[in-house]
Design an enzyme around this catalytic site. Sequence first.
Site, PDB file in Angstrom:
ATOM      1  CB  CYS A   1      26.171 -44.677   4.811  1.00  0.00           C
ATOM      2  SG  CYS A   1      26.833 -44.971   6.452  1.00  0.00           S
TER       3      CYS A   1
ATOM      4  CE  LYS B   1      28.528 -49.441  -2.843  1.00  0.00           C
ATOM      5  NZ  LYS B   1      29.281 -50.641  -2.465  1.00  0.00           N
TER       6      LYS B   1
ATOM      7  NE  ARG C   1      23.269 -59.117   1.728  1.00  0.00           N
ATOM      8  CZ  ARG C   1      24.304 -58.328   1.453  1.00  0.00           C
ATOM      9  NH1 ARG C   1      24.525 -57.918   0.229  1.00  0.00           N
ATOM     10  NH2 ARG C   1      25.123 -57.942   2.408  1.00  0.00           N
TER      11      ARG C   1
HETATM   12  C1  OXD Z   1      28.948 -56.315   1.247  1.00  0.00           C
HETATM   13  C2  OXD Z   1      28.113 -56.726   0.095  1.00  0.00           C
HETATM   14  O1  OXD Z   1      29.632 -55.289   1.127  1.00  0.00           O
HETATM   15  O2  OXD Z   1      27.405 -57.730   0.182  1.00  0.00           O
HETATM   16  O3  OXD Z   1      28.920 -57.003   2.270  1.00  0.00           O
HETATM   17  O4  OXD Z   1      28.163 -56.038  -0.927  1.00  0.00           O
HETATM   18 MN    MN Z   2      29.566 -54.452  -0.939  1.00  0.00          MN
END
Ligand code: OXD
Ligand code: MN
Length: 632
Positions: free
Chosen positions: A279, A281, A394
């Site tokens: 959304c 962030k 990630r």
């Molecule tokens: C989550 C993160 O919220 O990895 O899953 O920050």
């Molecule tokens: Mn998180």
Amino acid sequence: MTEKYDTLLKTKMSKASFEKLTALKNPKVMEFVGFFAEHCDPASIYVCDDSAEDTKYVRDQAVAQGEEEILAHPEQTIHWDGYGDQGRDKNNTRFMVAKENLANMKALNSIDYDKGYAEILEISKGIMKGKDAVVQFFSEGPTESPFTIPCIQFTDSWYVAHSEFILYRSAYTHFFKMPDAEKDKFYRFIHSAGELDDRNCTVHVDKRRIYMDTQNNIVYSMNNQYAGNSIGLKKHAMRLAINQSGKEGWLCEHMFVMAAIDEKKKRKTYFCGAYPSACGKTSTAMIPGEKIVGDDIAYFRSINGEFRAVNVEFGMFGIIKDVNAKDDPVIFENLMKNQEIIFSNVLIGPDNKPYWLGMGVEPPAEGRNHFGPWKKGVKDAKGKEVGIAHGNARYTMRLDYLDNIDKEGFEAKLGVKVEGILYGGRDSDTTVPVEESPNWRDGILLKAATLESETTSATLGAEGVREPSPMANLDFVSYPLGAYTINNIKFGESVENPPRIFSNNYFMKGPDGDFMTSKLAKKAWLHWAEGRIHGEYQALHTPTGMIPLYKDLKELFKTHLNEDFSEETYAYLFTFHCTKWIQKLERTKAFYAKMDPEAPKELFDYWDEAIAKIQAAKDKYGDEIKPGDYKG
Ligand code: OXD
Ligand code: MN
């Protein structure tokens, strides 16, 4: 008592490690390490302090033990989590709760304490056999500050240990300096990746368990590697801190911390923001021209009556999908440099470089990813085509690599004074892009508690379904939702000048189903909020708050984005939708009733009054109220 495990520990530790441990003169540390040394039975245990040698040793071990591999840029590494270990395991993440409290924790995925404890001890017995384990000391938030929560991590995953050295502040010295009276106040995390396969991924994911004991501040995490499951300091500590803050009257929120910069007026205004996943962030925290303090977790405390926040972390564990040179230039540029980064679950091409979804670069047709050797078109055991990388792949990176870091806020032991809070949801047809709340309480109950995220074509299942996400913190709230909401209200009301609360929605669609502004329009909404905090703009009233005047937005779009913002777009985006808002509040009420049967009546009374107010507005002005028409 303190010496209970000494003989055992000496057989598993070098003299130097043993001395580091005993130098802390902390019986609770000795008991924790000793108990799990015996119970999990690793071949060896290495104890880290805050030295550069230990940080390097941990990274070297992650590579030597095969949990990470060095990439074309030798400072960068790749780690793969198993094919079935690619996200947070919500089902097997449970709070261990005494029988008498189980009823009101039901909605929070709990397990009877004795049953959970017996199960986790059974799973973890001898789980580290033959492996080398490591013990580290960290701090949530800056060390030696009113925000500090000291933590100890015991793990047999050198990838986890390496990630934590990037993501958190090493705090051996803090433990060393702890006054006797505080020596038992720290969080404990015990983790094992369990048996590893030939790709160094967890074998027994069916036995993956993350059990949390909020009474004793200890989390047991077994048979996993994905950082959201394995890294104690991240989401596990967050749940412990939320629980603790509920008892002590402060807050731990799933929020970024950033500074909005007004160059001309030489103003720096700190904002925090909570947005459910996907959304906006990170993109808000990284708006070009502003400064970032943290991207994920914040603690709020009242310090001398001021509302102050710290970023709990030192680095970021960011979603890499869609990070590209155009949309995320600062992060992208950093990912391309030869500096310490752990990539996880991306594709490594024949050139030994990382590739991911939405990178904006042509990926190779083959390589290695979370599936193993990968070729375009390859299918998994269920016949599903495997993409080049996982959507939840990630990067793990220090925040201070970013040139938009706000060094002052990042280092501040007393945190930063927060003046604005943003709650951003996703809906295509209800809430306006930015709206200010008249006061703190309204902000919590109308902006924070009502946050929702709408499913998109990118998620599984039906499109357009609204998923409630109060405070964007639901996965981590570790005491009943009603009490948590009341604590939010009380905390803000206890400080002298609580931040102004604003809602955001970057996803309103126009009549033709397309977005009506550019991705960067969020900069204009932010600067309207920033101006309001400094008493600069007039606002129009709606039944739920205050919205901008067209002339101010027109100017903000020109100044900050060099874009023309038309009056028609304004009128469309800022129309108040009565029925849709009433439905939204009904969904919130139903959700709270389901999640917390004990939620206080005052919450429901508040929402009923808000519904009545909107109904009255609808009767007077019609279902769709254009900006400026509503007179209160
Ligand atoms: C989550 C993160 O919220 O990895 O899953 O920050
Ligand atoms: Mn998180």
